[in-house]
Design a protein around this motif. Structure first.
Motif, mmCIF file in Angstrom:
data_model
loop_
_atom_site.group_PDB
_atom_site.id
_atom_site.type_symbol
_atom_site.label_atom_id
_atom_site.label_comp_id
_atom_site.label_asym_id
_atom_site.label_seq_id
_atom_site.Cartn_x
_atom_site.Cartn_y
_atom_site.Cartn_z
ATOM 1 N N ILE A 117 3.342 7.929 -8.650
ATOM 2 C CA ILE A 117 3.343 6.772 -7.763
ATOM 3 C C ILE A 117 3.595 5.493 -8.561
ATOM 4 O O ILE A 117 4.369 4.633 -8.156
ATOM 5 C CB ILE A 117 2.010 6.689 -7.011
ATOM 6 N N LEU A 138 -1.095 -1.251 -4.246
ATOM 7 C CA LEU A 138 -0.154 -1.309 -5.373
ATOM 8 C C LEU A 138 -0.128 -2.676 -6.031
ATOM 9 O O LEU A 138 0.526 -2.865 -7.033
ATOM 10 C CB LEU A 138 1.263 -0.945 -4.897
ATOM 11 N N TYR A 165 6.952 3.004 -7.985
ATOM 12 C CA TYR A 165 6.872 1.608 -7.579
ATOM 13 C C TYR A 165 6.916 0.645 -8.760
ATOM 14 O O TYR A 165 6.704 -0.553 -8.600
ATOM 15 C CB TYR A 165 5.587 1.373 -6.781
ATOM 16 N N GLU A 172 0.835 -1.192 0.000
ATOM 17 C CA GLU A 172 0.000 0.000 0.000
ATOM 18 C C GLU A 172 0.874 1.247 0.000
ATOM 19 O O GLU A 172 2.032 1.215 0.405
ATOM 20 C CB GLU A 172 -0.917 0.032 1.234
ATOM 21 N N HIS A 173 0.316 2.328 -0.461
ATOM 22 C CA HIS A 173 1.015 3.603 -0.457
ATOM 23 C C HIS A 173 0.052 4.682 0.022
ATOM 24 O O HIS A 173 -1.079 4.774 -0.466
ATOM 25 C CB HIS A 173 1.525 3.954 -1.854
ATOM 26 N N LYS A 211 -5.139 5.639 0.979
ATOM 27 C CA LYS A 211 -4.187 4.534 0.807
ATOM 28 C C LYS A 211 -4.510 3.784 -0.479
ATOM 29 O O LYS A 211 -5.637 3.337 -0.676
ATOM 30 C CB LYS A 211 -4.231 3.592 2.005
#
Length: 280
Positions: A83, A119, A87, A71-72, A116
């Motif tokens: 993002i 990913l 990643y 998660e980010h 959140k």
């Protein structure tokens, strides 16, 4: 006359005896002659004891553990494009948006700080299957697989010429004028996933500031409130700070920073700077 005894020829000896006459100065000497009745093989030299060879170690086949979803947490100023690039998300920002559409909403260009994003998950290696059981049941199969990999590795390394490394990307330079500022802003916008075209940006700049990066409006309602419109696209400081694009200057008069922040704001409110044809 005494009875004639019966004699058995001994079979335990392999030699046959006889006499041979040899003359030495008139004397006759009787010498025993020994003849071999059977051939003897040459003695076999003793062989050195073979050195014990330790059995090859059998690699253990370990099962991979399923990785938890990554998660980010979105920070201020971040975009899906940035993002996804950070990643290395397979499929880019579109795939990231598709997996988080319920959280983000219908506008992929508008993501709120603090949410959140999932990913994705890492692929799980097979465990406990037929391959693992076969490896445990047949050590020779494991050793054979290792030998096959080593053989393939040798064949690959034996190739006569290695592939040439890709040439480094040539750095792009931009002219220090309106044309260069717009083109540099478009490059930043492309990286951040902000929509807009050269024509749309140029058209709005000419209406708002006539291409003067130091332009300021000291007479409208914003100026009365103490937040005059500034720069090429006449952005007030609160709007510039809210839509500032990371990697650009924090000075609202900076041409590239002013353009990208204004286009980011226009994308959020109107879908694109191309849709703006008046005061915004």
């Amino acid at each position: 006359m005494p009875a004639q005894g019966k004699h058995r020829r001994s079979r335990s000896t392999s030699l046959r005896r006889g006499l041979a006459a040899v003359t030495t100065g008139g004397a006759v000497l009787a010498l025993p002659v020994i003849g071999a009745t059977s051939a003897f093989a040459a003695p076999v030299p003793a062989t050195a004891p073979q050195q014990a060879v330790a059995p090859a170690s059998i690699p253990q086949v370990n099962s991979a553990v399923r990785a938890a979803p990554a998660e980010h947490s979105v920070a201020a100023g971040e975009t899906l494009s940035k993002i996804a690039r950070e990643y290395s998300v397979s499929g880019g920002w579109e795939k990231l948006y598709e997996g988080n559409r319920k959280i983000i909403g219908e506008n992929p260009d508008l993501i709120h700080p603090g949410i959140k994003l999932t990913l994705g998950t890492k692929a799980e290696a097979p465990s406990g299957g037929k391959a693992d059981k076969a490896a445990e049941a047949s050590p020779s199969a494991v050793r054979g697989a290792e030998a096959d990999r080593a053989d393939r590795s040798e064949r690959v390394n034996a190739t006569p010429a290695a592939k040439a490394a890709p040439a480094a990307e040539k750095a792009v330079t931009y002219t220090n004028d309106l044309d260069g500022w717009i083109k540099e802003s478009l490059a930043v916008m492309a990286e951040q996933g902000i929509p807009g075209t050269y024509e749309g940006i140029h058209r709005n700049i000419m209406r708002e500031s006539s291409g003067n990066p130091a332009a300021i409006n000291n007479w409208d309602s914003n100026a009365v409130k103490g937040t005059p419109s500034k720069g090429l696209l006449q952005v007030i400081d609160p709007t510039f700070q809210a839509y500032h694009v990371p990697g650009t200057s924090t000075d609202s008069y900076d041409p590239v920073a002013n353009i990208t922040a204004a286009c980011n704001y226009a994308a959020d409110r109107y879908g694109s700077i191309d849709n703006v044809f008046g005061a915004y």
